[in-house]
Motif scaffolding. Sequence first.
Motif, mmCIF file in Angstrom:
data_model
loop_
_atom_site.group_PDB
_atom_site.id
_atom_site.type_symbol
_atom_site.label_atom_id
_atom_site.label_comp_id
_atom_site.label_asym_id
_atom_site.label_seq_id
_atom_site.Cartn_x
_atom_site.Cartn_y
_atom_site.Cartn_z
ATOM 1 N N UNK A 53 -20.197 -7.776 8.466
ATOM 2 C CA UNK A 53 -19.723 -9.067 7.940
ATOM 3 C C UNK A 53 -18.828 -8.853 6.729
ATOM 4 N N UNK A 54 -19.266 -8.006 5.820
ATOM 5 C CA UNK A 54 -18.492 -7.743 4.612
ATOM 6 C C UNK A 54 -17.203 -7.010 4.960
ATOM 7 N N UNK A 55 -17.285 -6.019 5.845
ATOM 8 C CA UNK A 55 -16.076 -5.301 6.262
ATOM 9 C C UNK A 55 -15.058 -6.258 6.874
ATOM 10 N N UNK A 56 -15.503 -7.163 7.734
ATOM 11 C CA UNK A 56 -14.587 -8.130 8.349
ATOM 12 C C UNK A 56 -13.915 -9.004 7.295
ATOM 13 N N UNK A 57 -14.673 -9.460 6.311
ATOM 14 C CA UNK A 57 -14.096 -10.274 5.252
ATOM 15 C C UNK A 57 -13.036 -9.529 4.458
ATOM 16 N N UNK A 58 -13.303 -8.254 4.174
ATOM 17 C CA UNK A 58 -12.327 -7.441 3.440
ATOM 18 C C UNK A 58 -11.073 -7.188 4.255
ATOM 19 N N UNK A 59 -11.247 -6.868 5.518
ATOM 20 C CA UNK A 59 -10.092 -6.547 6.356
ATOM 21 C C UNK A 59 -9.183 -7.752 6.560
ATOM 22 N N UNK A 60 -9.719 -8.956 6.384
ATOM 23 C CA UNK A 60 -8.892 -10.161 6.475
ATOM 24 C C UNK A 60 -8.019 -10.340 5.237
ATOM 25 N N UNK A 61 -8.325 -9.631 4.146
ATOM 26 C CA UNK A 61 -7.618 -9.844 2.888
ATOM 27 C C UNK A 61 -6.923 -8.611 2.320
ATOM 28 N N UNK A 62 -7.298 -7.421 2.770
ATOM 29 C CA UNK A 62 -6.794 -6.189 2.161
ATOM 30 C C UNK A 62 -6.074 -5.349 3.212
ATOM 31 N N UNK A 63 -4.945 -4.769 2.831
ATOM 32 C CA UNK A 63 -4.226 -3.845 3.709
ATOM 33 C C UNK A 63 -4.895 -2.478 3.589
ATOM 34 N N UNK A 64 -5.273 -1.895 4.722
ATOM 35 C CA UNK A 64 -5.952 -0.603 4.741
ATOM 36 C C UNK A 64 -5.076 0.398 5.478
ATOM 37 N N UNK A 65 -4.822 1.557 4.825
ATOM 38 C CA UNK A 65 -3.997 2.587 5.472
ATOM 39 C C UNK A 65 -4.805 3.797 5.920
ATOM 40 N N UNK A 66 -6.098 3.828 5.587
ATOM 41 C CA UNK A 66 -6.937 4.932 6.016
ATOM 42 C C UNK A 66 -8.374 4.676 5.618
ATOM 43 N N UNK A 122 -15.247 4.319 3.092
ATOM 44 C CA UNK A 122 -14.284 4.291 1.990
ATOM 45 C C UNK A 122 -12.950 3.874 2.605
ATOM 46 N N UNK A 123 -12.416 2.760 2.102
ATOM 47 C CA UNK A 123 -11.128 2.248 2.572
ATOM 48 C C UNK A 123 -10.037 2.623 1.568
ATOM 49 N N UNK A 124 -8.934 3.138 2.043
ATOM 50 C CA UNK A 124 -7.784 3.450 1.175
ATOM 51 C C UNK A 124 -6.775 2.319 1.353
ATOM 52 N N UNK A 125 -6.462 1.658 0.246
ATOM 53 C CA UNK A 125 -5.571 0.496 0.278
ATOM 54 C C UNK A 125 -4.142 0.898 0.608
ATOM 55 N N UNK A 126 -3.512 0.064 1.405
ATOM 56 C CA UNK A 126 -2.109 0.224 1.725
ATOM 57 C C UNK A 126 -1.303 -0.882 1.076
ATOM 58 N N UNK A 127 -0.094 -1.063 1.555
ATOM 59 C CA UNK A 127 0.772 -2.138 1.078
ATOM 60 C C UNK A 127 1.263 -2.938 2.289
ATOM 61 N N UNK A 128 1.552 -4.222 2.096
ATOM 62 C CA UNK A 128 1.955 -5.050 3.241
ATOM 63 C C UNK A 128 3.441 -4.957 3.589
ATOM 64 N N UNK A 129 4.155 -4.009 2.992
ATOM 65 C CA UNK A 129 5.578 -3.880 3.305
ATOM 66 C C UNK A 129 5.925 -2.455 3.614
#
Length: 129
Positions: A53-66, A122-129
């Motif tokens: 549930x928490x992972x789904x909420x994060x993935x809806x808001x954060x760009x993940x690159x790895x 551990x999620x590594x943040x990406x960028x949306x562009x």
Amino acid sequence: MKRSGILHAELSGALARLGHTDKVVVADCGLPIPAGPTLIDLAFRFGVPSFLEVLDGLLAEVVVEGAVVAGELAAGNPVIASGVAERLGETEQVQHEEFKSLVAGAALVIRTGEATPYANVILRCGVPF
């Protein structure tokens, strides 16, 4: 009042401050949390909220690159392993002891109520562009 998305004020603010390559840990309720990373503790009771549930909420808001998971996840917790694979595709795998040491380098740790083994990523943040 926000219309949708993550309503937890502290978590929403912490996510807004993340930058490219910052690391976010989604943790079960048993993962040791070292001093250093900001901790958002969502755990209410065993299983609430769940890891996925928490992972789904994060993935809806954060760009993940790895992402990184413990190599023991697939054998030790196939339900969570399958959920992570469905959501993130291929992930880097390290031994659980190494995973725990990597947590210290995260910008943010989100503790869930998940009470099953190896339910951490551990999620590594990406960028949306």
